[in-house]
Design an enzyme around this catalytic site. Sequence first.
Site: not given
Ligand code: PHB
Length: 384
Positions: A72, A380
Site C-alpha cells: 500500500h 505510519y
Molecule cells: C488491520 O488490517 O487489521 C488493521 C489495519 C490498520 C490498523 C489496525 C488494524 O490501524
Amino acid sequence: MRTQVGIIGAGPAGLLLSHLLHLRGISSVVLEKRSRDHVERRVRAGVLEHGTVDTLVQAGVGARLLREGLPHHGIELRYGAESHRIAFDELLPGRSITVYGQQEVVKDLIAARLAAGGDIRFEVTDVALHALEDRPYLTFGGERLDCDVIAGCDGFHGVSRPAVPDGVLTTYERAYPFAWLGILARVPPSAEELIYARTDRGFALHSMRSPEVSRFYLQVPPDTSADDWPDERIWAELKARLETVPGFTLATGEIFDKGVTPMRGFVTEPMQYGRLYLAGDAAHIVPPTGAKGLNLAVADVRVLAEALDAFFATGSADLLDGYSRACLKRVWRAQHFSWWMTTLLHTFDTDDDYGRRLQVSHLDYITASEAAATTLAENYVGLP
Ligand code: PHB
Ligand code: APR
C-alpha cells in the site's frame, strides 16, 4: 534439558526471535501454552511497516509475504463529508507498508522453524521462571529447561513480566474508554486503500486481507460483547460511518470472524531483569489505531537477537545490558503516535463541541499541510 535461550510464547515475537537466533547458530526452545492451530488462527492486525517486511525477507521468511501481501502506498482519512489521501509514495518516495495478516506471519514462522528442526512445544502447562538473576531455568508440565537467557515473549497476559520481583519494573498505562469490534468478511474491499474514518457516531476502519476478504473495525463501548453485534447491525453501522462521501458504497458479504479488542497503552521499564528479557506485548501494548503492535514486537527481537549474538560470540553483555534502552525510544514514539491517532479519530464521552472542532481542525491541517501529512506518513510507514 538445556538450551541457550528459553523462549516463552509462540506469537510473532517468540517465533521470530527463535528463527533469528537459529540463523546465528544459537539454540532455543519455544514454550507455547496454546495449540498450533490456535495460534495460527488467531486474528490480529495486519499492517507491516517497511522495516518489518525487510526483516522478514532478509531472514528468509518473506517469500509468501512478497507473493500474497498487498503493498500500500497511501491511506485515506475520512471525516465530515471529506476524504483525503495521505500519499506515502509522494511524501516518502520508496517507502510503503504491506497488508498481510499477523496470523499469516505466524504460520510462515512456524513452518520455517519446523523445517529447520526447531523445537516449539505447543500446549505446555504451568510455565514458570526461576533463578532469573543468575542461572535461569524454566519449568513446565513436570519438565525443567536450563537456559543461559530467558526471553519473555508471552504477550500482555503472560507469566514473564509478573515473575520480576516487585518494585523493579515501572509501568505506564492508559486505558481508553472504548474498544474495537473487528470483523473479517468474504467481500472484496470497497476501496483500494485503508480508510480511517472519524464520525460523530465513532471511529470506523476499512481494511482488507486479500482481493476477496475485507477487514473492518468499529469503535464500540468498552463493555460490548461480540454477541451484541448481529451482522445486520455491524453493516448498518459501518455504512453509517463510512458512506459519508459522494459515490462511496460499502460492499457487504458474509462475516466469518468477529472479535472485540480492548484499547490500551502500556509500557514497562526497563524491559529486562537479570537474565530475563521481555519483548513484544509482554513489555508494551499500543492501541491498534497506529497499527504498531506487531511492528514493535519485530523491532524488539531484532535488537535482542543482535545483542544475544554478541553475548554468545564474545561473552560481552554490553549490548544485552543496553537492550531496554535501545528499544524504548521506538516504543515511546509508537506510544505517542498510537495515542495521537486514537485521540484524533475516536469520539470520547467527554467530548464537547470544542473538542470535536479541535479534531476536525487537526484533520484539516494534516490534509492541507505537506509537513503535517509527512509526519503522519513517516510514523505510519515506520522509522528506520
Ligand atoms: C488491520 O488490517 O487489521 C488493521 C489495519 C490498520 C490498523 C489496525 C488494524 O490501524
Ligand atoms: N506460557 C506459554 N505461552 C504463553 C503464556 C504462558 N503462560 N502466556 C501467553 N503465552 C503465549 C500466548 O498464547 C501467545 O501465543 O504467548 C504468545 C504471545 O503472543 P502475542 O500475544 O501474539 O504477542 P507478541 O508475540 O508479543 O506479538 C505482538 O501481537 O497482540 C498482538 O498487537 C500485538 O501485533 C502485536 C503482536
